[in-house]
Structures are given as C-alpha cells and as structure tokens.
Scaffold this motif. Sequence first.
Motif, PDB file in Angstrom:
ATOM      1  N   ARG A   5      19.209  61.447  94.900  1.00 58.54           N
ATOM      2  CA  ARG A   5      18.280  62.378  94.266  1.00 58.54           C
ATOM      3  C   ARG A   5      19.028  63.267  93.281  1.00 58.54           C
ATOM      4  O   ARG A   5      20.242  63.369  93.304  1.00 58.54           O
ATOM      5  CB  ARG A   5      17.593  63.246  95.325  1.00 58.54           C
ATOM      6  N   TRP A  15      12.710  61.877  94.729  1.00 59.93           N
ATOM      7  CA  TRP A  15      11.706  61.038  94.052  1.00 59.93           C
ATOM      8  C   TRP A  15      11.330  59.801  94.850  1.00 59.93           C
ATOM      9  O   TRP A  15      10.259  59.215  94.651  1.00 59.93           O
ATOM     10  CB  TRP A  15      12.214  60.625  92.677  1.00 59.93           C
ATOM     11  N   ALA A  18       7.445  59.808  98.834  1.00 63.55           N
ATOM     12  CA  ALA A  18       6.119  60.203  98.337  1.00 63.55           C
ATOM     13  C   ALA A  18       5.616  61.477  99.004  1.00 63.55           C
ATOM     14  O   ALA A  18       4.960  62.313  98.367  1.00 63.55           O
ATOM     15  CB  ALA A  18       5.125  59.060  98.553  1.00 63.55           C
ATOM     16  N   TYR A  21       5.897  65.003  97.519  1.00 65.39           N
ATOM     17  CA  TYR A  21       5.022  65.371  96.398  1.00 65.39           C
ATOM     18  C   TYR A  21       3.578  65.556  96.854  1.00 65.39           C
ATOM     19  O   TYR A  21       2.723  65.913  96.050  1.00 65.39           O
ATOM     20  CB  TYR A  21       5.055  64.292  95.319  1.00 65.39           C
ATOM     21  N   GLN A 198       2.658  60.403  90.285  1.00 62.23           N
ATOM     22  CA  GLN A 198       3.529  59.266  89.971  1.00 62.23           C
ATOM     23  C   GLN A 198       4.408  59.563  88.765  1.00 62.23           C
ATOM     24  O   GLN A 198       5.606  59.240  88.751  1.00 62.23           O
ATOM     25  CB  GLN A 198       2.683  58.021  89.690  1.00 62.23           C
ATOM     26  N   ARG A 201       7.245  61.787  89.773  1.00 62.65           N
ATOM     27  CA  ARG A 201       8.256  61.037  90.522  1.00 62.65           C
ATOM     28  C   ARG A 201       9.130  60.226  89.580  1.00 62.65           C
ATOM     29  O   ARG A 201      10.362  60.143  89.761  1.00 62.65           O
ATOM     30  CB  ARG A 201       7.588  60.111  91.545  1.00 62.65           C
ATOM     31  N   ASP A 204      11.602  62.475  87.804  1.00 62.24           N
ATOM     32  CA  ASP A 204      12.704  62.836  88.700  1.00 62.24           C
ATOM     33  C   ASP A 204      13.637  61.652  88.946  1.00 62.24           C
ATOM     34  O   ASP A 204      14.850  61.822  89.106  1.00 62.24           O
ATOM     35  CB  ASP A 204      12.151  63.367  90.026  1.00 62.24           C
TER      36      ASP A 204
END
Length: 263
Positions: A5, A15, A18, A21, A198, A201, A204
Amino acid sequence: MVPDRDDPELGLPDWRIADEYRFLSGMERGAFAWEWLRRGPAYRQTWDEWACITTGSYSAAERFSLAELEDPGLPAGSARPIWLAEIDGTVVLADILPIDPAPGEGIDLLEIASLVTLAVDPENREHLLLSDGVAMVRLDIARGTLLGGRMQLAYRLSGISKISEPLMTLRRLVPLILTGSIPRKLLKVERLADRWIQELRVADAIAAGATHQDIARALFGALILDRRWRSEGDAVRLRVQRLVRKAQQRLRDGAHFQWFQRR
C-alpha cells in the motif's frame, strides 16, 4: 507480486481491501470531492507549506474553495472541510438577530460542540459547518457572530431555481441540533457511489506502484481467474484502462470542483 500500500502516513486505505472503502458508500458528493482533493499533489503541497502557519492561510485555502485548510491525512467522515458558497449550493446565508431567542428558537454552539467546525475569514465572516460525520449543514453568517452564547438566526432565501438545496439544508438543521444526527431519509443516495469507490481504489493502486494486471486481479479477480491476461483478458484490460484514465483525470488540480456541479 502485488505492491504494498501507499505510505500509511498519508492516511489512505489499502487499495487491495474493498472493506476499507466501504464507509464511502453512504456518503454524499462532498465526501468524494474531499477524497479526491486530499489525494491531489497540489493540495498536499499547499498543506505542507501552510500547516504550521497560523495566519494568512485563508488565501491558500480559498484556491481550493475552502474556508480553511484541512488535514489531507483525514478521510471523509473524520475530516471537516468547509466548502465555500461559491461552489457549494447547500450553503445558507444567515443573520444573527439582535434579540434574546425564545425557548427552542436559538442556537448555542457550546451545546452542539461535537458537531461544530467554525472558520472566520479575514473579513470576520463566519463559516459554520455542522456535521455528524456523514451529512453536513453549512451556514454563512452575513451579520453578527455566533460566538456569544445562544443566538437566533434569520435565513436569507430568494428565487426559485436554486432554492431546493438551501431548503434541504434547513430541513437537516433542526434534527441535527435536536438529536445530533441527520435522518437517513434526508440524505441523497448516490447511485454511482460504487463506481466512484472503484476509481479511488485505482488511484491509490497507481500511487502504490501497482500494474494494470495487479489492479485487475484485485478488483475483478473472478473475471480473469482462469484466463490468460494477454490473450483472453481484453474486456477486463479495457475496463481497467478506463478506470486508470478516470482516476488520473480526477487527480488533476481543480478537478474536485466538478463534484459540486448541479446534476
């Protein structure tokens, strides 16, 4: 091998996970505007330059249509960005009345301190944000000050075409003051939230050095599990490429303004 990350000191989620987020699925457009702004190099550089300076930062914040700079290490839900009325159509302009409020008619910031973020600009105008971490209420004080105990407000509303958002702000104000939260029925559900998440993500992932194939396997693993990435993954590759382009667009300086355009 999937890259690690991004630097955790930046306050960004992993990222690849899931669930990190998931909180954004119930947030409104302003939360996504903040998530993109705080990732932007221009904003982070401005924060680094001004974070330790106590005066004169209003002009730096105004560049991003904020009343004051907010720590980019804070995610939506923890951050309290005060968007200026020039882009935020929900802001209600109000005056402090020179009277003692009748019972139940006034606002005392000390009684709702956990909800309050207040910024005062160089012209001594007060920009008030009340937030329960999910939804927000924004008021600008045109005359008077809220820093004097219990005050009664008079709200300035006019016109027809742009009045729906200020009216919703006032509908939220009452339960927020009385109960400390805003009923979910007064929140706007964003049907594109999953797509926006999405894109975050992917942004990131790019920052962490991930390849398009890494992104595809993390986001759409079930679609390419038994396929050869080069020879049979055309549809997934194109989808990832589109997400990457969109993420790059949203990271551009000033792109966060688009989240406040009327839809």
